[in-house]
Write a protein that holds these residues in place. Structure first.
Motif, short mmCIF file in Angstrom:
data_model
loop_
_atom_site.label_atom_id
_atom_site.label_comp_id
_atom_site.label_asym_id
_atom_site.label_seq_id
_atom_site.Cartn_x
_atom_site.Cartn_y
_atom_site.Cartn_z
N LEU A 8 0.83 -1.21 0.00
CA LEU A 8 0.00 0.00 0.00
C LEU A 8 0.85 1.25 0.00
CD1 LEU A 8 -2.59 -0.94 2.78
CD2 LEU A 8 -2.70 -1.43 0.33
N ASP A 11 -1.26 6.93 0.82
CA ASP A 11 -2.57 7.50 0.53
C ASP A 11 -3.68 6.45 0.49
OD1 ASP A 11 -2.14 6.18 -1.86
OD2 ASP A 11 -2.28 7.97 -3.11
N GLY A 12 -3.34 5.18 0.74
CA GLY A 12 -4.34 4.13 0.76
C GLY A 12 -4.54 3.43 -0.56
N SER A 13 -3.79 3.80 -1.58
CA SER A 13 -3.90 3.09 -2.85
C SER A 13 -3.04 1.83 -2.82
CB SER A 13 -3.47 4.00 -4.00
OG SER A 13 -2.12 4.37 -3.87
N PRO A 36 -9.48 1.13 -4.24
CA PRO A 36 -8.90 1.67 -3.00
C PRO A 36 -8.70 0.53 -2.01
CG PRO A 36 -11.21 2.30 -3.21
CD PRO A 36 -10.84 1.56 -4.46
N ALA A 37 -7.66 0.61 -1.22
CA ALA A 37 -7.37 -0.45 -0.26
C ALA A 37 -8.52 -0.65 0.72
CB ALA A 37 -6.08 -0.12 0.49
N GLU A 38 -9.24 0.40 1.05
CA GLU A 38 -10.37 0.27 1.98
C GLU A 38 -11.43 -0.67 1.42
OE1 GLU A 38 -11.90 3.02 4.45
OE2 GLU A 38 -9.89 3.33 5.25
N GLU A 43 -13.72 -1.29 5.62
CA GLU A 43 -13.71 0.08 6.12
C GLU A 43 -12.81 0.20 7.34
OE1 GLU A 43 -16.92 3.35 7.66
OE2 GLU A 43 -17.55 1.86 6.19
N ALA A 46 -7.54 -0.27 5.78
CA ALA A 46 -6.37 0.35 5.18
C ALA A 46 -5.81 1.43 6.08
CB ALA A 46 -6.71 0.93 3.81
N ALA A 47 -6.68 2.24 6.66
CA ALA A 47 -6.22 3.32 7.53
C ALA A 47 -5.47 2.75 8.73
CB ALA A 47 -7.40 4.16 8.00
N ILE A 50 -1.99 1.50 7.51
CA ILE A 50 -1.12 2.63 7.19
C ILE A 50 -0.68 3.33 8.47
CG2 ILE A 50 -1.08 4.92 6.11
CD1 ILE A 50 -2.90 3.61 3.92
N GLU A 51 -1.59 3.49 9.42
CA GLU A 51 -1.24 4.14 10.68
C GLU A 51 -0.19 3.34 11.43
OE1 GLU A 51 -3.32 4.96 14.95
OE2 GLU A 51 -4.56 5.20 13.17
#
Length: 66
Positions: A8, A11-13, A36-38, A43, A46-47, A50-51
């Motif tokens: 990833l 930006d989540g892509s 999108p990864a989400e 839901e 991905a965030a 990434i976090e």
């Protein structure tokens, strides 16, 4: 079956996916790179990834005491 792997961007892509991920998720390489990864990870999925990766990257760039 080998482990599924998604790479990833911050930006989540989705930057890339291995063959196991494509087979598990049922998408072609071109299709998954457009999603999108989400949508793939759910839901907040991905965030969360990434976090956590951002925290690890930030912690590894700190200076160590000499």
């Amino acid at each position: 079956m080998p482990d599924a792997l998604l790479v990833l961007e911050v930006d989540g892509s989705i930057e890339s996916a291995n063959r196991a991920a494509l087979e598990l998720l049922g998408h072609s390489r071109d299709e998954i790179l457009e999603l999108p990864a989400e949508r793939v990870l759910g839901e907040g999925g991905a965030a969360s990834v990434i976090e956590r990766c951002g925290r690890r990257a930030g912690s590894s760039t700190r200076r160590r005491p000499s």
